[in-house]
Each structure stands twice: as C-alpha cells, then as structure tokens.
Scaffold this motif. Structure first.
Motif, PDB file in Angstrom:
ATOM      1  N   TRP A 219      -0.737   4.158  -9.579  1.00  0.00           N
ATOM      2  CA  TRP A 219       0.403   3.289  -9.015  1.00  0.00           C
ATOM      3  C   TRP A 219      -0.710   3.052  -7.880  1.00  0.00           C
ATOM      4  O   TRP A 219      -0.330   3.786  -6.377  1.00  0.00           O
ATOM      5  CB  TRP A 219       1.709   2.889  -9.464  1.00  0.00           C
ATOM      6  N   LEU A 220      -0.479   1.405  -7.194  1.00  0.00           N
ATOM      7  CA  LEU A 220      -1.713   1.465  -6.211  1.00  0.00           C
ATOM      8  C   LEU A 220      -0.355   1.217  -4.796  1.00  0.00           C
ATOM      9  O   LEU A 220      -0.777   2.012  -2.949  1.00  0.00           O
ATOM     10  CB  LEU A 220      -1.975  -0.133  -5.442  1.00  0.00           C
ATOM     11  N   LEU A 221       0.988   1.637  -5.355  1.00  0.00           N
ATOM     12  CA  LEU A 221       2.296   1.644  -4.206  1.00  0.00           C
ATOM     13  C   LEU A 221       3.419   2.622  -4.542  1.00  0.00           C
ATOM     14  O   LEU A 221       3.466   3.222  -5.806  1.00  0.00           O
ATOM     15  CB  LEU A 221       2.906   0.038  -4.253  1.00  0.00           C
ATOM     16  N   LYS A 222       3.785   3.297  -3.339  1.00  0.00           N
ATOM     17  CA  LYS A 222       4.489   3.863  -3.286  1.00  0.00           C
ATOM     18  C   LYS A 222       5.893   3.865  -2.643  1.00  0.00           C
ATOM     19  O   LYS A 222       5.771   3.901  -1.617  1.00  0.00           O
ATOM     20  CB  LYS A 222       4.084   5.662  -2.854  1.00  0.00           C
ATOM     21  N   GLU A 223       7.180   3.718  -3.473  1.00  0.00           N
ATOM     22  CA  GLU A 223       8.070   2.902  -2.656  1.00  0.00           C
ATOM     23  C   GLU A 223       7.828   1.707  -1.233  1.00  0.00           C
ATOM     24  O   GLU A 223       8.277   1.919  -0.546  1.00  0.00           O
ATOM     25  CB  GLU A 223       8.898   4.259  -1.610  1.00  0.00           C
ATOM     26  N   GLY A 224       6.902   1.359  -2.650  1.00  0.00           N
ATOM     27  CA  GLY A 224       6.900  -0.458  -1.618  1.00  0.00           C
ATOM     28  C   GLY A 224       5.328  -0.242  -0.934  1.00  0.00           C
ATOM     29  O   GLY A 224       5.925  -0.816   0.001  1.00  0.00           O
ATOM     30  N   LYS A 225       4.952   0.786  -0.177  1.00  0.00           N
ATOM     31  CA  LYS A 225       3.753   0.514   0.844  1.00  0.00           C
ATOM     32  C   LYS A 225       2.698   1.789  -0.623  1.00  0.00           C
ATOM     33  O   LYS A 225       2.552   2.408  -1.785  1.00  0.00           O
ATOM     34  CB  LYS A 225       4.643   1.857   1.336  1.00  0.00           C
ATOM     35  N   PRO A 226       1.481   1.514   0.643  1.00  0.00           N
ATOM     36  CA  PRO A 226       0.059   1.969  -0.299  1.00  0.00           C
ATOM     37  C   PRO A 226       0.230   3.266   1.035  1.00  0.00           C
ATOM     38  O   PRO A 226       0.856   3.531   1.497  1.00  0.00           O
ATOM     39  CB  PRO A 226      -0.895   0.584   0.788  1.00  0.00           C
ATOM     40  N   GLU A 227      -0.553   4.051   0.093  1.00  0.00           N
ATOM     41  CA  GLU A 227      -0.525   5.488   0.509  1.00  0.00           C
ATOM     42  C   GLU A 227      -1.786   5.537   1.773  1.00  0.00           C
ATOM     43  O   GLU A 227      -2.984   5.048   1.624  1.00  0.00           O
ATOM     44  CB  GLU A 227      -0.927   6.156  -0.584  1.00  0.00           C
ATOM     45  N   PRO A 228      -1.134   6.551   2.841  1.00  0.00           N
ATOM     46  CA  PRO A 228      -2.310   6.154   3.643  1.00  0.00           C
ATOM     47  C   PRO A 228      -3.876   6.494   3.684  1.00  0.00           C
ATOM     48  O   PRO A 228      -4.574   6.266   4.191  1.00  0.00           O
ATOM     49  CB  PRO A 228      -1.880   7.290   4.984  1.00  0.00           C
ATOM     50  N   LYS A 229      -3.464   7.540   3.200  1.00  0.00           N
ATOM     51  CA  LYS A 229      -5.572   8.348   2.544  1.00  0.00           C
ATOM     52  C   LYS A 229      -5.167   8.579   0.739  1.00  0.00           C
ATOM     53  O   LYS A 229      -4.383   9.161   0.601  1.00  0.00           O
ATOM     54  CB  LYS A 229      -5.368   9.179   3.331  1.00  0.00           C
ATOM     55  N   ARG A 230      -5.784   7.217  -0.206  1.00  0.00           N
ATOM     56  CA  ARG A 230      -6.379   7.225  -1.477  1.00  0.00           C
ATOM     57  C   ARG A 230      -7.669   8.719  -1.774  1.00  0.00           C
ATOM     58  O   ARG A 230      -8.255   7.139  -1.665  1.00  0.00           O
ATOM     59  CB  ARG A 230      -5.371   5.911  -2.201  1.00  0.00           C
ATOM     60  N   SER A 231      -7.233   8.985  -2.655  1.00  0.00           N
ATOM     61  CA  SER A 231      -8.440   9.093  -3.609  1.00  0.00           C
ATOM     62  C   SER A 231      -8.545   8.932  -4.924  1.00  0.00           C
ATOM     63  O   SER A 231      -7.700  10.052  -5.335  1.00  0.00           O
ATOM     64  CB  SER A 231      -8.863  10.424  -2.681  1.00  0.00           C
ATOM     65  N   LEU A 232      -9.196   8.606  -5.529  1.00  0.00           N
ATOM     66  CA  LEU A 232      -9.530   8.483  -7.074  1.00  0.00           C
ATOM     67  C   LEU A 232     -10.597   8.630  -7.898  1.00  0.00           C
ATOM     68  O   LEU A 232     -12.037   8.119  -7.470  1.00  0.00           O
ATOM     69  CB  LEU A 232      -8.654   7.280  -7.822  1.00  0.00           C
ATOM     70  N   ARG A 233     -10.301   9.980  -8.673  1.00  0.00           N
ATOM     71  CA  ARG A 233     -11.673   9.900  -9.857  1.00  0.00           C
ATOM     72  C   ARG A 233     -11.633   9.445 -10.899  1.00  0.00           C
ATOM     73  O   ARG A 233     -10.885  10.352 -11.046  1.00  0.00           O
ATOM     74  CB  ARG A 233     -11.930  11.545  -9.127  1.00  0.00           C
ATOM     75  N   ASN A 234     -11.861   8.807 -11.309  1.00  0.00           N
ATOM     76  CA  ASN A 234     -12.506   9.410 -13.051  1.00  0.00           C
ATOM     77  C   ASN A 234     -13.140   9.640 -13.384  1.00  0.00           C
ATOM     78  O   ASN A 234     -13.926  10.433 -13.420  1.00  0.00           O
ATOM     79  CB  ASN A 234     -12.686   7.669 -13.340  1.00  0.00           C
ATOM     80  N   SER A 235     -13.018   9.804 -15.163  1.00  0.00           N
ATOM     81  CA  SER A 235     -14.004  10.750 -16.330  1.00  0.00           C
ATOM     82  C   SER A 235     -15.826  10.937 -16.127  1.00  0.00           C
ATOM     83  O   SER A 235     -16.066  12.020 -15.772  1.00  0.00           O
ATOM     84  CB  SER A 235     -13.453  10.330 -17.205  1.00  0.00           C
ATOM     85  N   GLY A 237     -16.662  10.672 -13.122  1.00  0.00           N
ATOM     86  CA  GLY A 237     -16.977  11.198 -11.371  1.00  0.00           C
ATOM     87  C   GLY A 237     -17.200   9.964 -10.820  1.00  0.00           C
ATOM     88  O   GLY A 237     -17.604  10.695  -9.462  1.00  0.00           O
ATOM     89  N   LEU A 238     -17.063   9.046 -10.964  1.00  0.00           N
ATOM     90  CA  LEU A 238     -17.275   8.149  -9.573  1.00  0.00           C
ATOM     91  C   LEU A 238     -15.601   8.391  -8.994  1.00  0.00           C
ATOM     92  O   LEU A 238     -14.551   8.295  -9.314  1.00  0.00           O
ATOM     93  CB  LEU A 238     -16.978   6.368 -10.215  1.00  0.00           C
ATOM     94  N   GLU A 239     -15.964   8.212  -7.516  1.00  0.00           N
ATOM     95  CA  GLU A 239     -14.809   8.660  -7.052  1.00  0.00           C
ATOM     96  C   GLU A 239     -14.341   7.701  -5.741  1.00  0.00           C
ATOM     97  O   GLU A 239     -15.669   6.797  -5.405  1.00  0.00           O
ATOM     98  CB  GLU A 239     -14.928   9.701  -6.018  1.00  0.00           C
ATOM     99  N   LEU A 240     -13.170   6.928  -5.411  1.00  0.00           N
ATOM    100  CA  LEU A 240     -13.106   5.631  -4.941  1.00  0.00           C
ATOM    101  C   LEU A 240     -12.072   6.289  -3.748  1.00  0.00           C
ATOM    102  O   LEU A 240     -11.261   6.885  -4.230  1.00  0.00           O
ATOM    103  CB  LEU A 240     -12.124   4.447  -5.564  1.00  0.00           C
ATOM    104  N   ARG A 241     -11.861   5.701  -2.665  1.00  0.00           N
ATOM    105  CA  ARG A 241     -11.436   5.844  -1.499  1.00  0.00           C
ATOM    106  C   ARG A 241     -10.784   4.623  -0.545  1.00  0.00           C
ATOM    107  O   ARG A 241     -11.707   4.424  -0.749  1.00  0.00           O
ATOM    108  CB  ARG A 241     -12.144   7.140  -0.489  1.00  0.00           C
ATOM    109  N   SER A 242      -9.139   5.033  -0.190  1.00  0.00           N
ATOM    110  CA  SER A 242      -9.353   3.866   0.721  1.00  0.00           C
ATOM    111  C   SER A 242      -7.916   4.344   1.654  1.00  0.00           C
ATOM    112  O   SER A 242      -7.829   5.044   1.161  1.00  0.00           O
ATOM    113  CB  SER A 242      -8.483   2.790   0.156  1.00  0.00           C
TER     114      SER A 242
END
Length: 248
Positions: A219-235, A237-242
C-alpha cells in the motif's frame, strides 16, 4: 518544473455499516467488492473536503485507478463458469472483467467527466501510477491528479465482501491543504546506489520486494501517511523509488 504536493490521503475498508448511504446507489448491488471500496473511499474523501473535489472536477484532474489483480471474485466466477461449460455467463460477472468499470461507476456516481486511467500492472501498479501522475504534474501537463489503489481478497464465507482502497490527491499547487511534498522519484532496472537524489539520512528506506511479498499488497499509505522513503522492486528487476518530505 512544477513541484508536486500531497493535498489529501486516506484509506477505507469496505464496511457498509460505515457508509449506509451508499446502499441507495442504484448500481450498488451490481458492483464487486473492489468497485464498492473505490466508491467508499472517494465518498469519504469528498465528505472530508467537498471544495477540493469540486475544484478537481472543474480542473479535469485525471483519476488513476490501480489494482494489482483486478476484479478477483468476478474473474474467478467467469473462469469457473467457462471451465464448467455453464453458459451463458452472467452479464453481471462479465461486465466486471473490464478494469475501468470501477472508474466508470465512480464518475457516474459523482456526475464527473474527469479523464480516467485504469492500470493493472501487477505488484507495482500503485507505484507506477504515482510515478506517472507526479511526472505529468511536474512537467505541467496536469495541475492535479487523483490516485486510487484498491484490492479485494477472498473469504471462506462467499457472502463476505472484503476490499480496501486508498486515495491520494496530488497537486502542483501548495496551499493550506498541502501536507507533504514529493522530493524525488525515479525508476531503474539497475540497483540504486547509496546517495540517490532525495536521500535523507534521518530516515530509513521502506523496501518492498515482489519475490518476497507472498501475495501481500504494498500500500502507498501507512496510517494515512506516505512513507518518507519508499523502494519497491518487482520480480522482473524494476525498482521504483519515491521520497516525500513533510511540510511544517
């Protein structure tokens, strides 16, 4: 380039008791759990700040709807009926195989003609929508955008409907609603090195990996807030950071 600011962020699980007025929607009984959760979170957001959503409607802000797996319950029923050669298939089930039905029902309910985009790209769908929406705002192509991410899951009791949706409103305008600003966003098939733009030594990365997710939803939100630094990697090998910064 425009800045990107978060003006609203909230989540809603599908609990009809919390939204009794929704039962009066003419199409409610025909909707899947996923579609109902989309309506529920949007109605909740509009009730919280009706002026904001009237402005979004007037500006023609696009609505991005994402789901990793789409209409799970409806597609399972369609597949089972095809496998059992139980024809004809129910129109109610078949119509929900179209992913953008959730946005269509939403716009009908809200009397809106905002453009809608439905993305079902698997595990990283919500992050891809965030990247697309924020880049378009940053480039001046849109003044704002609404991101809705939803997921439904099965239950031992088929009468139970289980779904959850989250909503984020992004804008190029910083005003009294602005809670966070998007500091950096990027994606690559190469591993990110330390010191990536947007790095903040004061907070750790929240990391998500599809190969280790075991069916869980990032999920993009944790307790109604975005995570300060987020990294997601799919199977693949694409990695997305915000990276977000809270505004004081």
């Amino acid at each position: 380039m425009n800045g990107v600011f978060l003006q609203a962020a909230l989540s809603a699980e599908l609990k009809e008791a919390d939204h009794p007025a929704l039962k009066s929607i003419p199409l409610w009984r025909r909707m899947t759990a996923l579609q109902k959760s989309v309506i529920a979170v949007f109605v909740k957001a509009v009730e919280n700040d009706p002026t904001l959503f009237e402005d979004l409607k007037a500006a023609g802000a696009p609505i991005y709807f994402t789901s990793a797996y789409g209409e799970v319950s409806a597609m399972l029923r369609v597949t089972q009926e095809i496998d059992a050669n139980s024809l004809p298939i129910s129109p109610k089930d078949f119509q929900h195989s179209v992913l953008n039905a959730a946005i269509a029902y939403l716009c009908i309910h809200q009397h809106s003609q905002q453009p809608g985009f439905a993305l079902s790209g698997g595990y990283e769908s919500q992050d891809l929508a965030l990247h697309l929406a924020s880049r378009r705002i940053s480039a001046g192509l849109d003044s704002a955008a609404v991101i809705i991410h939803a997921h439904e899951w099965s239950d031992a009791d088929p009468r139970n409907e289980n779904a959850k949706a989250e909503l984020l409103v992004l804008s190029a305008l910083q005003d009294f609603r602005s809670r966070y600003s998007l500091q950096a966003i990027d994606q690559t098939y190469d591993r990110f090195e330390l010191g990536w733009d947007g790095e903040d030594a004061g907070s750790a990365w929240a990391s998500y990996d599809e190969d280790q997710a075991q069916g869980s939803i990032a999920w993009l939100l944790k307790e109604g807030k975005p995570e300060p630094k987020r990294s997601l990697r799919n199977s693949f090998g694409l990695e997305l950071r915000s990276a977000w910064q809270e505004l004081k």
